[in-house]
Write a protein that holds these residues in place. Structure first.
Motif, mmCIF file in Angstrom:
data_model
loop_
_atom_site.group_PDB
_atom_site.id
_atom_site.type_symbol
_atom_site.label_atom_id
_atom_site.label_comp_id
_atom_site.label_asym_id
_atom_site.label_seq_id
_atom_site.Cartn_x
_atom_site.Cartn_y
_atom_site.Cartn_z
ATOM 1 N N MET A 183 0.821 -1.201 0.000
ATOM 2 C CA MET A 183 0.000 0.000 0.000
ATOM 3 C C MET A 183 0.859 1.256 0.000
ATOM 4 O O MET A 183 0.490 2.273 -0.595
ATOM 5 N N ARG A 184 2.007 1.206 0.652
ATOM 6 C CA ARG A 184 2.908 2.367 0.609
ATOM 7 C C ARG A 184 3.307 2.665 -0.833
ATOM 8 O O ARG A 184 3.375 3.828 -1.238
ATOM 9 N N SER A 185 3.575 1.623 -1.591
ATOM 10 C CA SER A 185 3.957 1.814 -2.988
ATOM 11 C C SER A 185 2.856 2.539 -3.755
ATOM 12 O O SER A 185 3.139 3.454 -4.555
ATOM 13 N N LEU A 186 1.605 2.183 -3.514
ATOM 14 C CA LEU A 186 0.485 2.860 -4.183
ATOM 15 C C LEU A 186 0.342 4.296 -3.690
ATOM 16 O O LEU A 186 0.017 5.194 -4.477
ATOM 17 N N ASP A 187 0.587 4.523 -2.394
ATOM 18 C CA ASP A 187 0.542 5.886 -1.855
ATOM 19 C C ASP A 187 1.508 6.797 -2.601
ATOM 20 O O ASP A 187 1.245 7.989 -2.797
ATOM 21 N N GLU A 188 2.629 6.237 -3.015
ATOM 22 C CA GLU A 188 3.654 7.020 -3.704
ATOM 23 C C GLU A 188 3.386 7.129 -5.204
ATOM 24 O O GLU A 188 3.543 8.197 -5.800
ATOM 25 N N LYS A 189 2.982 6.023 -5.806
ATOM 26 C CA LYS A 189 2.893 5.979 -7.266
ATOM 27 C C LYS A 189 1.600 6.584 -7.823
ATOM 28 O O LYS A 189 1.609 7.150 -8.929
ATOM 29 N N ILE A 190 0.498 6.482 -7.091
ATOM 30 C CA ILE A 190 -0.766 7.038 -7.605
ATOM 31 C C ILE A 190 -0.690 8.561 -7.732
ATOM 32 O O ILE A 190 -1.027 9.109 -8.798
ATOM 33 N N PRO A 191 -0.260 9.311 -6.716
ATOM 34 C CA PRO A 191 -0.141 10.760 -6.911
ATOM 35 C C PRO A 191 0.834 11.125 -8.030
ATOM 36 O O PRO A 191 0.575 12.048 -8.813
ATOM 37 N N LEU A 192 1.960 10.409 -8.112
ATOM 38 C CA LEU A 192 2.941 10.712 -9.153
ATOM 39 C C LEU A 192 2.350 10.536 -10.546
ATOM 40 O O LEU A 192 2.710 11.259 -11.482
ATOM 41 N N LYS A 193 1.430 9.599 -10.698
ATOM 42 C CA LYS A 193 0.764 9.400 -11.983
ATOM 43 C C LYS A 193 0.021 10.667 -12.419
ATOM 44 O O LYS A 193 -0.138 10.942 -13.610
ATOM 45 N N HIS A 194 -0.393 11.464 -11.434
ATOM 46 C CA HIS A 194 -1.117 12.710 -11.706
ATOM 47 C C HIS A 194 -0.204 13.941 -11.608
ATOM 48 O O HIS A 194 -0.689 15.076 -11.564
ATOM 49 N N GLY A 195 1.108 13.713 -11.548
ATOM 50 C CA GLY A 195 2.057 14.817 -11.494
ATOM 51 C C GLY A 195 2.158 15.481 -10.144
ATOM 52 O O GLY A 195 2.570 16.643 -10.042
ATOM 53 N N VAL A 196 1.805 14.743 -9.080
ATOM 54 C CA VAL A 196 1.806 15.279 -7.718
ATOM 55 C C VAL A 196 2.774 14.465 -6.866
ATOM 56 O O VAL A 196 2.971 13.264 -7.103
ATOM 57 N N VAL A 197 3.384 15.105 -5.882
ATOM 58 C CA VAL A 197 4.320 14.439 -4.978
ATOM 59 C C VAL A 197 3.713 13.146 -4.445
ATOM 60 O O VAL A 197 2.579 13.121 -3.954
ATOM 61 N N GLY A 198 4.474 12.061 -4.543
ATOM 62 C CA GLY A 198 4.072 10.784 -3.970
ATOM 63 C C GLY A 198 4.987 10.450 -2.803
ATOM 64 O O GLY A 198 6.143 10.092 -3.001
ATOM 65 N N GLN A 199 4.479 10.594 -1.585
ATOM 66 C CA GLN A 199 5.313 10.411 -0.387
ATOM 67 C C GLN A 199 4.440 9.825 0.715
ATOM 68 O O GLN A 199 3.255 10.154 0.810
ATOM 69 N N GLU A 200 5.013 8.984 1.567
ATOM 70 C CA GLU A 200 4.173 8.194 2.465
ATOM 71 C C GLU A 200 3.520 8.982 3.602
ATOM 72 O O GLU A 200 2.509 8.529 4.158
ATOM 73 N N THR A 201 4.031 10.144 3.969
ATOM 74 C CA THR A 201 3.446 10.869 5.106
ATOM 75 C C THR A 201 2.941 12.256 4.740
ATOM 76 O O THR A 201 2.346 12.926 5.585
ATOM 77 N N THR A 202 3.185 12.706 3.518
ATOM 78 C CA THR A 202 2.777 14.053 3.117
ATOM 79 C C THR A 202 1.905 13.986 1.867
ATOM 80 O O THR A 202 1.996 13.049 1.078
ATOM 81 N N GLY A 203 1.060 14.992 1.705
ATOM 82 C CA GLY A 203 0.231 15.066 0.516
ATOM 83 C C GLY A 203 -0.780 13.935 0.437
ATOM 84 O O GLY A 203 -1.145 13.322 1.442
ATOM 85 N N PRO A 204 -1.251 13.602 -0.775
ATOM 86 C CA PRO A 204 -2.264 12.558 -0.935
ATOM 87 C C PRO A 204 -1.839 11.202 -0.378
ATOM 88 O O PRO A 204 -2.653 10.480 0.206
ATOM 89 N N GLY A 205 -0.565 10.855 -0.545
ATOM 90 C CA GLY A 205 -0.088 9.581 -0.010
ATOM 91 C C GLY A 205 -0.186 9.527 1.495
ATOM 92 O O GLY A 205 -0.574 8.500 2.073
ATOM 93 N N GLY A 206 0.161 10.621 2.155
ATOM 94 C CA GLY A 206 0.052 10.681 3.604
ATOM 95 C C GLY A 206 -1.389 10.616 4.076
ATOM 96 O O GLY A 206 -1.711 9.994 5.095
ATOM 97 N N ILE A 207 -2.279 11.270 3.322
ATOM 98 C CA ILE A 207 -3.702 11.230 3.656
ATOM 99 C C ILE A 207 -4.229 9.799 3.531
ATOM 100 O O ILE A 207 -4.961 9.311 4.407
ATOM 101 N N ALA A 208 -3.860 9.116 2.446
ATOM 102 C CA ALA A 208 -4.298 7.731 2.249
ATOM 103 C C ALA A 208 -3.813 6.838 3.386
ATOM 104 O O ALA A 208 -4.575 6.030 3.939
ATOM 105 N N TYR A 209 -2.555 6.991 3.721
ATOM 106 C CA TYR A 209 -1.949 6.198 4.803
ATOM 107 C C TYR A 209 -2.621 6.532 6.133
ATOM 108 O O TYR A 209 -2.875 5.648 6.967
ATOM 109 N N GLY A 210 -2.938 7.802 6.334
ATOM 110 C CA GLY A 210 -3.579 8.218 7.579
ATOM 111 C C GLY A 210 -4.914 7.541 7.796
ATOM 112 O O GLY A 210 -5.223 7.072 8.902
#
Length: 442
Positions: free
Chosen positions: A94-121
């Motif tokens: 799931m961490r991998s998806l947290d990172e790769k899904i935002p990047l697919k849309h040109g947005v930072v993919g990171q496990e604790t910040t941005g959309p990835g952090g929200i998903a993980y949260g």
């Protein structure tokens, strides 16, 4: 607590950080003696690979300590004084998806910040709340030191849903940076520094750093960081590429406000275009970890088990585990040590929402943390903190209300996301990816 020997539970025993925590505990038995060490994980197969090696390690170096690894919450949480929580709901898949899904849309993919952090949260909230409930049921006087990510969202959830629980949310990133600061100025470690710091988790600034004699170290640190960031160069060979970039980028983050020293994670909020441009959408931090630390730790565990000895084990005590031991010791022996924690603001930052979960220095003793007043946030920091704090509150609102709109608002408000349309697209992809973890949103 008197001068007893303590019982510690590591919740998330299958983590690759666990051996480092065990090594640290064993190296500090003189100041924090143990009678029992337990592991708990809901993935028994993964935990066993770590636990079998750690059982050998504990038996050889401290045979008086009772060791137990279990997937049974009652066995795990009964008769413990401290719970060290480090769970990862959804694991690396799931961490991998947290990172790769935002990047697919040109947005930072990171496990604790941005959309990835929200998903993980959203995945982490029920997991951590579940641990708190186990602790309160089976060892109601215990303390939980939680460093499960994303700490900011988890802290807001525990404040809201378990306000009377003895849980302390912490993060090792400022600790790692302060260890670097100490090396920059020629001191032995972070405990040689007296500091002032404020912000949110992964979102803060040092306003003052001194040595114990009162010497102001900020001028020397600023001069170094302006040129090098927190990168120590030749002093740390073999450092992973992603961390080298992060430590170096602190120089650009510092340039925005040369009156303070920044947390490294601010690069994701202040230079998101740079981060995306330098990201590999097919090989993110998760891939780096799995090829590096994950492989190394499990290979070493297997070697120890095969050889039936840990006499030449390669595991080392970790800085973040040393911080956890300091916290346990401060609570157990009422030392009033000055340490960072994520706690309700309640005036610590005078011009920020009193209910915000802020990261500030506290004096730790038998009753837990006593926050220290950091004064008002400067205008730049106040604006950033207020925006990000609202993002975190909206995420917990969305979890509590099962609200699609609140989660869309959270992603749209996040400084990392360029606009609401992109937020909508990312959110829809994340909903599909997290169907087994998130509440059903409406």
């Amino acid at each position: 607590m008197d001068n007893q020997k303590f019982s510690v539970l590591i919740a998330g025993g299958g983590s690759t950080y666990t051996p480092g925590i065990v090594m640290t505990l064993l190296e500090h038995l003189d100041k924090f003696p143990l009678r029992q060490l337990k592991f708990y994980d809901n993935d028994g197969e993964r935990q066993k690979k770590i636990a079998d090696a750690c059982a050998i390690l504990v038996h050889e170096r401290a045979p008086e300590i009772r060791f137990l690894a279990t997937t049974d919450p009652e066995k795990a949480f009964t008769d413990v004084d401290f719970v060290m929580a480090q769970i990862r709901v959804g694991k690396y898949a799931m961490r991998s998806l947290d990172e790769k899904i935002p990047l697919k849309h040109g947005v930072v993919g990171q496990e604790t910040t941005g959309p990835g952090g929200i998903a993980y949260g959203l995945r982490s909230i029920p997991g951590v709340i579940g641990l708190v409930d186990y602790m309160e049921k089976y060892s109601p006087n215990a303390w939980m030191l939680n460093y499960s990510n994303p700490a900011a969202i988890v802290a807001e959830a525990t404040r809201r849903f378990r306000p009377k629980s003895q849980i302390i949310n912490i993060c090792d990133m400022p600790i790692a940076i302060m260890d670097r600061m100490a090396k920059i100025v020629g001191l032995s470690g972070r405990n040689d520094l007296v500091f002032r710091y404020y912000g949110l988790n992964h979102f803060g600034w040092w306003t003052d750093v001194r040595d114990k004699s009162g010497k102001d170290l900020m001028p020397q640190l600023k001069q170094y960081v302006a040129k090098n960031g927190y990168w120590l160069g030749d002093k740390e060979p073999g450092k992973e590429k992603s961390w080298i970039s992060t430590y170096k980028k602190a120089a650009d983050v510092y340039a925005l406000d040369p009156t303070t020293l920044p947390n490294t994670y601010l690069k994701y909020y202040l230079y998101p275009n740079y981060v995306v441009e330098h990201a590999d959408r097919n090989y993110t931090r998760t891939d780096e970890v799995e090829a590096g630390r994950e492989k190394t730790v499990f290979t070493e565990c297997a070697r120890v088990v095969k050889n039936k000895t840990a006499s030449d084990v390669l595991f080392q005590a970790s800085n973040h585990a040393t911080y956890i031991v300091d916290l346990c010791t401060a609570i157990a022996y009422d030392t009033k040590q000055r340490l960072l924690a994520i706690i309700p603001n309640e005036g610590a930052i005078s011009n920020i929402d009193p209910e915000a979960m802020v990261e500030v220095p506290c004096l730790f003793g038998a009753n837990g943390p006593e926050r220290l007043a950091m004064g008002p946030a400067a205008t730049f920091q106040k604006g950033l903190i207020t925006e990000q704090n609202c993002v975190e509150k909206l995420v917990v609102d969305a979890f509590e209300e099962k609200s699609y709109t609140k989660l869309w608002e959270a992603m749209s408000l996040c400084k990392i996301v360029p606009d609401a349309t992109v937020a909508h697209e990312i959110l829809d992809d994340l909903i599909v990816a997290n169907k087994d973890f998130w509440p059903e949103l409406s």
